[in-house]
Design an enzyme around this catalytic site. Sequence first.
Site, PDB file in Angstrom:
ATOM      1  N   GLY A  78     -10.301  11.600  45.619  1.00 37.28           N
ATOM      2  CA  GLY A  78     -10.958  10.644  46.497  1.00 37.28           C
ATOM      3  C   GLY A  78     -10.062   9.508  46.950  1.00 37.28           C
ATOM      4  O   GLY A  78     -10.102   9.105  48.116  1.00 37.28           O
ATOM      5  N   ASP A  99      -0.617  16.238  41.350  1.00 34.60           N
ATOM      6  CA  ASP A  99      -1.966  16.718  41.087  1.00 34.60           C
ATOM      7  C   ASP A  99      -1.891  18.212  40.797  1.00 34.60           C
ATOM      8  O   ASP A  99      -1.152  18.928  41.467  1.00 34.60           O
ATOM      9  CB  ASP A  99      -2.896  16.457  42.286  1.00 34.60           C
ATOM     10  CG  ASP A  99      -4.365  16.528  41.920  1.00 34.60           C
ATOM     11  OD1 ASP A  99      -4.796  17.592  41.421  1.00 34.60           O
ATOM     12  OD2 ASP A  99      -5.085  15.542  42.120  1.00 34.60           O
ATOM     13  N   ASN A 107     -15.372  18.590  47.043  1.00 35.26           N
ATOM     14  CA  ASN A 107     -14.411  17.500  47.279  1.00 35.26           C
ATOM     15  C   ASN A 107     -14.502  16.944  48.700  1.00 35.26           C
ATOM     16  O   ASN A 107     -14.145  15.787  48.942  1.00 35.26           O
ATOM     17  CB  ASN A 107     -12.977  17.983  47.065  1.00 35.26           C
ATOM     18  CG  ASN A 107     -12.690  18.495  45.670  1.00 35.26           C
ATOM     19  OD1 ASN A 107     -11.847  19.355  45.486  1.00 35.26           O
ATOM     20  ND2 ASN A 107     -13.379  17.971  44.665  1.00 35.26           N
ATOM     21  N   LEU A 108     -14.947  17.760  49.630  1.00 37.14           N
ATOM     22  CA  LEU A 108     -14.737  17.449  51.041  1.00 37.14           C
ATOM     23  C   LEU A 108     -15.521  16.243  51.532  1.00 37.14           C
ATOM     24  O   LEU A 108     -15.128  15.628  52.532  1.00 37.14           O
ATOM     25  CB  LEU A 108     -15.076  18.676  51.898  1.00 37.14           C
ATOM     26  CG  LEU A 108     -14.267  19.945  51.594  1.00 37.14           C
ATOM     27  CD1 LEU A 108     -14.619  21.042  52.581  1.00 37.14           C
ATOM     28  CD2 LEU A 108     -12.773  19.672  51.594  1.00 37.14           C
ATOM     29  N   ARG A 110     -15.719  13.381  50.318  1.00 34.34           N
ATOM     30  CA  ARG A 110     -15.059  12.101  50.042  1.00 34.34           C
ATOM     31  C   ARG A 110     -13.531  12.185  50.100  1.00 34.34           C
ATOM     32  O   ARG A 110     -12.870  11.157  50.220  1.00 34.34           O
ATOM     33  CB  ARG A 110     -15.463  11.579  48.658  1.00 34.34           C
ATOM     34  CG  ARG A 110     -14.946  12.428  47.505  1.00 34.34           C
ATOM     35  CD  ARG A 110     -15.599  12.056  46.181  1.00 34.34           C
ATOM     36  NE  ARG A 110     -15.032  12.797  45.052  1.00 34.34           N
ATOM     37  CZ  ARG A 110     -15.335  14.045  44.740  1.00 34.34           C
ATOM     38  NH1 ARG A 110     -16.194  14.719  45.494  1.00 34.34           N
ATOM     39  NH2 ARG A 110     -14.789  14.638  43.697  1.00 34.34           N
ATOM     40  N   LYS A 123      -4.181  21.013  45.981  1.00 35.49           N
ATOM     41  CA  LYS A 123      -4.362  19.755  46.703  1.00 35.49           C
ATOM     42  C   LYS A 123      -3.038  19.181  47.203  1.00 35.49           C
ATOM     43  O   LYS A 123      -2.984  18.565  48.274  1.00 35.49           O
ATOM     44  CB  LYS A 123      -5.081  18.742  45.812  1.00 35.49           C
ATOM     45  CG  LYS A 123      -6.541  19.060  45.567  1.00 35.49           C
ATOM     46  CD  LYS A 123      -7.225  17.961  44.772  1.00 35.49           C
ATOM     47  CE  LYS A 123      -8.712  18.267  44.600  1.00 35.49           C
ATOM     48  NZ  LYS A 123      -9.422  17.205  43.849  1.00 35.49           N
ATOM     49  N   CYS A 225     -17.022  10.610  38.384  1.00 34.42           N
ATOM     50  CA  CYS A 225     -17.638  10.771  39.704  1.00 34.42           C
ATOM     51  C   CYS A 225     -18.399  12.083  39.784  1.00 34.42           C
ATOM     52  O   CYS A 225     -19.387  12.194  40.503  1.00 34.42           O
ATOM     53  CB  CYS A 225     -16.566  10.718  40.791  1.00 34.42           C
ATOM     54  SG  CYS A 225     -15.813   9.089  41.009  1.00 34.42           S
ATOM     55  N   CYS A 387     -35.613   9.207  22.308  1.00 31.68           N
ATOM     56  CA  CYS A 387     -36.744   8.276  22.356  1.00 31.68           C
ATOM     57  C   CYS A 387     -36.476   7.308  23.504  1.00 31.68           C
ATOM     58  O   CYS A 387     -35.762   7.662  24.452  1.00 31.68           O
ATOM     59  CB  CYS A 387     -36.920   7.556  21.021  1.00 31.68           C
ATOM     60  SG  CYS A 387     -35.479   6.630  20.470  1.00 31.68           S
TER      61      CYS A 387
END
Length: 428
Positions: A78, A99, A107-108, A110, A123, A225, A387
């Site tokens: 992002g 990366d 992914n697209l 953002r 990527k 995210c 709870c």
Amino acid sequence: MPPSTSAAVEPNGGPVESTLPGAYGRPASRPAPLVEPGPPLTPERIARYSRQIMLPGFGELAQRRLAAARVLVIGAGGLGATVVPLLAATGVGTIGIADDDDVELSNLHRQLGHGLADVGRPKVDSLADTVAATDPEIRVVRHRERLTAANLRDILADYDLVVDGSDNFPTRYLSNDAAVLAGVPLVWGSILRFHGQVSVAWHREGPTYRDLFPVPPPPDEVLSCELGGVLPSLCVTVGALMAGEVVKLVTGVGTPLLGRVTTIDALTGRSRELTYEAIADAPEITSLIDYELFCGLEPAVGAGSEASPRQAQDGAARSMQDVADPRISAAELLRRLREGASMRLVDVREPAEAELRRIEGSELVPLGDLLMGSDPAEGDGAIVVYCERDVRSRRAVRALAERGHVDVTYLAGGIDGFAAVASEFVRR
């Protein structure tokens, strides 16, 4: 760490009231330009960058510094998918992209540096093509590998500056420490849901990431995210600010965010600036460590460094705590539910509470009934007890364990905490 009335920032999101060193109004640091200017620009390059060369205080000299700069961007998600194209458009001569992931359809929304045709591609290759389409004269170095203590120092030796757009704490601390050892500045940013943060860490000129966050948050409090979501426009906003910090550091134009953090709340449209200073008695960083272990995760295989005795002791303590305190975080439960994992959810609240809200698919066994001998219905999978918060569920887990039930955990923070991160699984 001397106290201050400044607001602190959470490693994963927006600001919270706390104490941080520093004070508003302190003169900001303005270091000299980071990079010496390259050779004179050709007429074509001057025409390309004419709209920024004409900026007050910028000029051709600043553009030549950008052309000579070598910037490593960690993460092509992002933030990286915004930062890399902006650096290329601005004229940064060499851009390294680190990366090891491939582009996915999710992914697209953002990661605007990737397109539909890139799904399934590395990527780093996708972003390299994006840069080439903008300016084929920009040199892109692809590091399609997982950064660790074993390789980052050697990689960083070829760069003037590092940008951290990663989405996990081990990499953030690794990036900071490697930048400290290399003596280069670090521009970092983080995003989650509607909140973002941007800052600059540079040991030579001011505080570092560790001065703001001396210790990482517990792993069960970390929301990614992937699980928490993120607003696409926030990625662009924060990524653009990060690219701007790179330009300021390289050229010496403006005042970088040294000792300052800009926080952004996309829901209100407000931003804040928070100040912090170096911790006077902070331990000196002399080597890189196992950052998975440091952040409370399982030691990474082939991480390139052995755990110190203190790290090993901390890891053993965490393991013992996991046995004595069998809990599951809201983020982990959300992940399992989305994966369709086999489990039995047991609600030990009262019927009136369950009528207000409950986790989808859960069985109601009030704590009083359970302590009197009632058991959850038979079924497959682990038992997860919850709870309202987690006081009653802890007691229920102990009672079930004493009866011989195995693989029983309680939901840390209860439905109250879970509803904040996984409202789609809460029925009202």
